[in-house]
Design a protein around this motif. Structure first.
Motif, PDB file in Angstrom:
ATOM      1  N   ASP A 133      11.071  63.751  -6.038  1.00 50.76           N
ATOM      2  CA  ASP A 133      10.226  63.853  -4.837  1.00 50.76           C
ATOM      3  C   ASP A 133       8.797  64.263  -5.157  1.00 50.76           C
ATOM      4  OD1 ASP A 133      12.222  63.184  -2.967  1.00 50.76           O
ATOM      5  OD2 ASP A 133      13.046  65.205  -3.089  1.00 50.76           O
ATOM      6  N   TRP A 145       4.598  66.217  -2.381  1.00 50.82           N
ATOM      7  CA  TRP A 145       6.038  66.510  -2.378  1.00 50.82           C
ATOM      8  C   TRP A 145       6.652  65.809  -1.179  1.00 50.82           C
ATOM      9  CZ3 TRP A 145       9.510  68.015  -5.653  1.00 50.82           C
ATOM     10  CH2 TRP A 145      10.772  68.411  -5.195  1.00 50.82           C
ATOM     11  N   LYS A 146       7.592  64.930  -1.445  1.00 48.90           N
ATOM     12  CA  LYS A 146       8.218  64.102  -0.415  1.00 48.90           C
ATOM     13  C   LYS A 146       7.167  63.377   0.425  1.00 48.90           C
ATOM     14  CE  LYS A 146      12.541  66.667  -0.132  1.00 48.90           C
ATOM     15  NZ  LYS A 146      13.519  67.377   0.725  1.00 48.90           N
ATOM     16  N   ARG A 199       6.490  76.997  -7.182  1.00 49.37           N
ATOM     17  CA  ARG A 199       7.822  76.890  -6.569  1.00 49.37           C
ATOM     18  C   ARG A 199       7.734  77.053  -5.053  1.00 49.37           C
ATOM     19  NH1 ARG A 199      10.693  80.647 -11.180  1.00 49.37           N
ATOM     20  NH2 ARG A 199      11.508  78.960 -12.493  1.00 49.37           N
ATOM     21  N   SER A 203       8.421  73.166  -4.413  1.00 50.00           N
ATOM     22  CA  SER A 203       9.862  73.346  -4.253  1.00 50.00           C
ATOM     23  C   SER A 203      10.333  74.281  -5.364  1.00 50.00           C
ATOM     24  CB  SER A 203      10.584  72.005  -4.373  1.00 50.00           C
ATOM     25  OG  SER A 203      11.972  72.201  -4.548  1.00 50.00           O
ATOM     26  N   LYS A 205      12.706  73.818  -7.093  1.00 51.35           N
ATOM     27  CA  LYS A 205      13.259  72.955  -8.146  1.00 51.35           C
ATOM     28  C   LYS A 205      12.206  72.465  -9.133  1.00 51.35           C
ATOM     29  CE  LYS A 205      14.932  69.972  -5.219  1.00 51.35           C
ATOM     30  NZ  LYS A 205      15.651  68.803  -4.651  1.00 51.35           N
TER      31      LYS A 205
END
Length: 220
Positions: A133, A145-146, A199, A203, A205
């Motif tokens: 993403d 992000w996305k 983060r 994210s 991740k």
């Protein structure tokens, strides 16, 4: 993004590398041709900034450019020189250079030319980098992000860029500290703070923690 600056005059090389670093680039310096080859072979830079006159001769920068082109290097090459004759400029471009900046110059103009050359290179290669993403535009210095743009500071983007360009590596906090916050007593702590920020903004991740340090947390 790694930029190799080959310049034998320290009073020029130092502000150039510092200025580029402050704008998110990993700028490394070589003061002569031998050091330039060591840095070039250690990790091929995304771009070369070459002084024409080096300790090895008044045309050593031209020769270095010609040799790396003959070796297959395709990144942008920007010449820095006090020689501004038409013949010199034509020679530099014919030997593989992409642009020519005459000394003295303003750092802002240098940065604009660096960005223009890297932008052109990215367009030529198709631009953009994506994993999962996460999408990163290294030239525009933007992260998504996305599909949503996420605003990052210069240092946050530099940390993300380092991880993305080395997706299979773990970096010790001390190594990241040397790259991002050289000379600061609190550098390692700053790295941990910036990992936390990435983060939080992107994210949890995005950055993984391993036995050796931090790495990109997204798989292909």
């Amino acid at each position: 993004m790694r930029i190799l600056v080959v310049e034998d005059e320290l009073d020029i090389a130092e502000p150039v590398t510092l200025f580029l670093s402050r704008h998110g680039y990993e700028a490394v310096w070589a003061g002569n041709q031998e050091a330039a080859w060591e840095e070039f072979l250690a990790a091929e830079p995304a771009m070369l900034i070459l002084d024409v006159m080096l300790p090895e001769g008044e045309d050593a920068g031209f020769r270095f450019a010609q040799q790396v082109r003959e070796g297959g290097y395709s990144g942008p090459i920007l010449f820095l020189t006090a020689r501004d004759s038409l013949e010199d400029r034509v020679a530099g471009l014919n030997l593989g250079g992409d642009d020519y900046l005459v000394k003295p110059f303003a750092l802002e103009e240098l940065l604009a030319r660096v960005r223009a050359l890297l932008r052109r290179e990215a367009q030529h290669k198709g631009g953009g980098w994506q994993r999962g993403d996460l999408k990163v535009d290294f030239l525009a210095r933007k992260a998504y992000w996305k599909g949503r743009e996420v605003s990052l500071t210069v240092k946050e983007f530099a940390l993300l860029e380092t991880l993305c360009l080395n997706p299979d590596r773990l970096f010790a906090p001390e190594e990241l500290a040397d790259r991002l916050f050289p000379g600061r007593d609190t550098a390692v702590r700053m790295v941990r703070i910036y990992v936390h920020r990435l983060r939080r903004k992107l994210s949890p991740k995005v950055v993984r923690t391993g036995a050796g340090g931090y790495g990109l947390g997204l798989s292909q």
